[in-house]
Design an enzyme around this catalytic site. Sequence first.
Site, short mmCIF file in Angstrom:
data_model
loop_
_atom_site.label_atom_id
_atom_site.label_comp_id
_atom_site.label_asym_id
_atom_site.label_seq_id
_atom_site.Cartn_x
_atom_site.Cartn_y
_atom_site.Cartn_z
N ARG A 44 -2.54 1.00 29.47
CA ARG A 44 -2.17 1.05 28.04
C ARG A 44 -2.10 -0.35 27.43
NH1 ARG A 44 3.11 3.94 27.30
NH2 ARG A 44 2.74 3.25 25.18
N ASN A 103 6.66 1.80 18.12
CA ASN A 103 5.44 1.46 18.88
C ASN A 103 5.61 0.13 19.60
OD1 ASN A 103 4.52 3.75 17.72
ND2 ASN A 103 3.24 2.73 16.19
N VAL A 104 4.91 0.04 20.71
CA VAL A 104 5.03 -1.15 21.56
C VAL A 104 3.72 -1.95 21.54
CG1 VAL A 104 6.74 -0.03 23.05
CG2 VAL A 104 4.31 0.18 23.63
N HIS A 111 11.56 -0.08 20.50
CA HIS A 111 11.31 0.29 21.89
C HIS A 111 10.61 -0.81 22.68
CE1 HIS A 111 11.61 4.84 20.67
NE2 HIS A 111 12.78 4.24 20.72
N CYS A 137 10.95 -9.57 34.80
CA CYS A 137 11.30 -9.47 36.22
C CYS A 137 12.48 -8.52 36.38
CB CYS A 137 11.64 -10.87 36.74
SG CYS A 137 12.32 -10.85 38.41
N THR A 190 5.51 9.83 13.21
CA THR A 190 6.44 10.06 14.33
C THR A 190 6.87 11.53 14.35
OG1 THR A 190 8.58 9.48 15.30
CG2 THR A 190 8.38 9.19 12.91
N SER A 191 7.04 12.04 15.57
CA SER A 191 7.47 13.43 15.70
C SER A 191 8.95 13.57 15.35
CB SER A 191 7.20 13.95 17.11
OG SER A 191 7.80 13.08 18.05
N ASN A 246 2.59 12.38 7.63
CA ASN A 246 2.24 12.99 8.92
C ASN A 246 1.33 14.19 8.63
OD1 ASN A 246 2.36 14.37 11.51
ND2 ASN A 246 4.21 13.19 11.94
C1 BJW Z 1 -0.19 11.09 12.82
C2 BJW Z 1 -1.52 10.82 12.98
C3 BJW Z 1 -2.09 10.06 11.98
C4 BJW Z 1 -0.99 11.97 14.65
N1 BJW Z 1 -1.33 9.63 10.97
N2 BJW Z 1 0.54 10.66 11.82
C5 BJW Z 1 20.66 12.40 20.44
C6 BJW Z 1 20.29 13.72 20.56
C7 BJW Z 1 19.50 14.13 21.63
C8 BJW Z 1 19.11 13.26 22.64
C9 BJW Z 1 19.48 11.94 22.52
C10 BJW Z 1 20.25 11.52 21.43
N3 BJW Z 1 20.46 10.20 21.57
C11 BJW Z 1 19.82 9.77 22.69
C12 BJW Z 1 19.23 10.81 23.30
C13 BJW Z 1 18.43 10.76 24.57
C14 BJW Z 1 17.00 10.27 24.35
C15 BJW Z 1 16.28 11.22 23.39
O1 BJW Z 1 16.09 10.96 22.23
N4 BJW Z 1 15.84 12.37 23.90
C16 BJW Z 1 15.13 13.35 23.05
C17 BJW Z 1 13.67 13.45 23.47
C18 BJW Z 1 15.83 14.66 23.19
N5 BJW Z 1 16.98 8.91 23.85
C19 BJW Z 1 17.06 7.87 24.69
O2 BJW Z 1 17.15 8.00 25.91
C20 BJW Z 1 17.04 6.47 24.08
N6 BJW Z 1 18.11 5.70 24.62
C21 BJW Z 1 19.37 5.89 24.25
O3 BJW Z 1 19.67 6.66 23.37
O4 BJW Z 1 20.28 5.11 24.94
C22 BJW Z 1 21.66 5.48 24.86
C23 BJW Z 1 21.84 6.68 25.76
C24 BJW Z 1 21.55 6.55 27.10
C25 BJW Z 1 21.73 7.66 27.95
C26 BJW Z 1 22.17 8.87 27.44
C27 BJW Z 1 22.44 9.00 26.06
C28 BJW Z 1 22.28 7.88 25.24
C29 BJW Z 1 15.78 5.72 24.48
C30 BJW Z 1 14.54 6.32 23.91
C31 BJW Z 1 13.34 5.53 24.40
C32 BJW Z 1 12.01 6.20 24.09
N7 BJW Z 1 10.97 5.54 24.80
C33 BJW Z 1 9.59 5.92 24.58
C34 BJW Z 1 8.68 5.11 25.53
C35 BJW Z 1 8.57 3.66 25.04
C36 BJW Z 1 7.65 2.86 25.92
C37 BJW Z 1 6.23 3.34 25.88
O5 BJW Z 1 5.54 3.21 24.83
O6 BJW Z 1 5.77 3.87 26.88
O7 BJW Z 1 9.23 5.68 23.23
S1 BJW Z 1 9.31 7.68 24.76
C38 BJW Z 1 8.16 7.82 23.43
O8 BJW Z 1 8.70 8.61 22.34
C39 BJW Z 1 8.01 6.39 22.89
C40 BJW Z 1 7.90 6.63 21.43
O9 BJW Z 1 8.23 5.44 20.74
C41 BJW Z 1 8.88 7.76 21.19
C42 BJW Z 1 8.66 8.51 19.93
O10 BJW Z 1 7.40 9.12 19.93
P1 BJW Z 1 6.55 9.11 18.58
O11 BJW Z 1 6.20 7.72 18.23
O12 BJW Z 1 7.24 9.89 17.55
O13 BJW Z 1 5.18 9.80 19.06
P2 BJW Z 1 4.83 11.36 19.20
O14 BJW Z 1 3.63 11.46 20.06
O15 BJW Z 1 6.02 12.15 19.58
O16 BJW Z 1 4.45 11.82 17.72
C43 BJW Z 1 3.29 11.34 17.07
C44 BJW Z 1 3.28 11.91 15.65
O17 BJW Z 1 2.19 11.33 14.97
C45 BJW Z 1 3.09 13.43 15.61
O18 BJW Z 1 4.09 13.98 14.73
C46 BJW Z 1 1.71 13.60 14.98
O19 BJW Z 1 1.61 14.75 14.12
C47 BJW Z 1 1.59 12.34 14.20
N8 BJW Z 1 0.21 11.88 13.98
N9 BJW Z 1 -1.94 11.44 14.20
C48 BJW Z 1 0.00 9.97 10.97
N10 BJW Z 1 -3.40 9.75 12.07
#
Ligand code: BJW
Length: 267
Positions: A82, A118-119, A135, A143, A206-207, A231
């Site tokens: 990636r 995004n990263v 993120h 390290c 974002t979803s 979106n």
């Molecule tokens: C278009 C398009 C076009 C297509 N134009 N649009 C509260 C409630 C419930 C759970 C939690 C909460 N608070 C915390 C949590 C736990 C957890 C969480 O959220 N879980 C849920 C899934 C239920 N959160 C965490 O763990 C976070 N940490 C935290 O809260 O620490 C404190 C804590 C610790 C322990 C316990 C509790 C609290 C950390 C979250 C880190 C997320 N990391 C990732 C990976 C990053 C590294 C990498 O890139 O690999 O981040 S996961 C992944 O999801 C990545 C993304 O940034 C993130 C969001 O995804 P995104 O960007 O929305 O992408 P998609 O694919 O989901 O959506 C794409 C969208 O684009 C779609 O809607 C399409 O329709 C659209 N699209 N083409 C415009 N052309």
Amino acid sequence: MGSSTPNIEAAAGALARAIARASGVAVLTGAGVSAESGLCTFRENSVDTMDALWRGFDPMSLATPEAFAQDPERVTRWYDWRRLGCLAAEPNPGHLALAGLEALVVGRGGRFTIATQNVDGLHQRAGSRGVLELHGSILSWRCTRTGRHVTPPPTPFERFPPGSPHHPEGLLRPDVVWFGEMLPELVLVEADEAARACGVFLTIGTSGVVYPAAGLLHSARRCGAVCIEVNPDATPASGSAHVSLRAPSGVVLPELLERTTARLVDA
Ligand code: BJW
């Protein structure tokens, strides 16, 4: 320019009013904003965008500290693939339009912030300045023992997992935030302040299911911002948006910038 995306006039009007008042604009972006640069999103990897090697793997099962602890080679191979993809990608018209919107807002004395999940570094490469990386960054690695950062060269790692140059027993891991890890505290505080203070909040590509990033929209809405979602599909955030633009960001954002600019010139 002739897209007939419904609601675009309402969105341009809200932006122009906010800019004319020199009130802030805050933006939350997710993987969808980089989809038109050829980068995969998380929850809808298609056969077109996933390399054959990674088809069939669930990205969400690789983005955790547990996955890294269990199989560091597999996780770092995915992140290296990636990383190279991000370096090879180019900002698309959506990224460029956001940089243009920033120039418009800041030029009229307002504050403009992009909080990105995004990263990939593409907002910065498009010229955006007020970018908060919620993120982390895949271009920076650290390290596991010393925490010291490294920017690897733009070539594939030679061994997996890569060893740390800072500690004989350390491994390198991407400087990104995995599930269950804390977001960088000051970055999150700054993003939340921007969301609370803005006149218009845009949630783009974002979803809206990953917290705390997804909560920024609710902060903005509670504090009185006009909330606009960009979106092609409806999301859990759609019900909290005042205006929805159901189109790819690379198509609709340039048009939104053009219509907003035209309103400011006419005013
Ligand atoms: C278009 C398009 C076009 C297509 N134009 N649009 C509260 C409630 C419930 C759970 C939690 C909460 N608070 C915390 C949590 C736990 C957890 C969480 O959220 N879980 C849920 C899934 C239920 N959160 C965490 O763990 C976070 N940490 C935290 O809260 O620490 C404190 C804590 C610790 C322990 C316990 C509790 C609290 C950390 C979250 C880190 C997320 N990391 C990732 C990976 C990053 C590294 C990498 O890139 O690999 O981040 S996961 C992944 O999801 C990545 C993304 O940034 C993130 C969001 O995804 P995104 O960007 O929305 O992408 P998609 O694919 O989901 O959506 C794409 C969208 O684009 C779609 O809607 C399409 O329709 C659209 N699209 N083409 C415009 N052309």
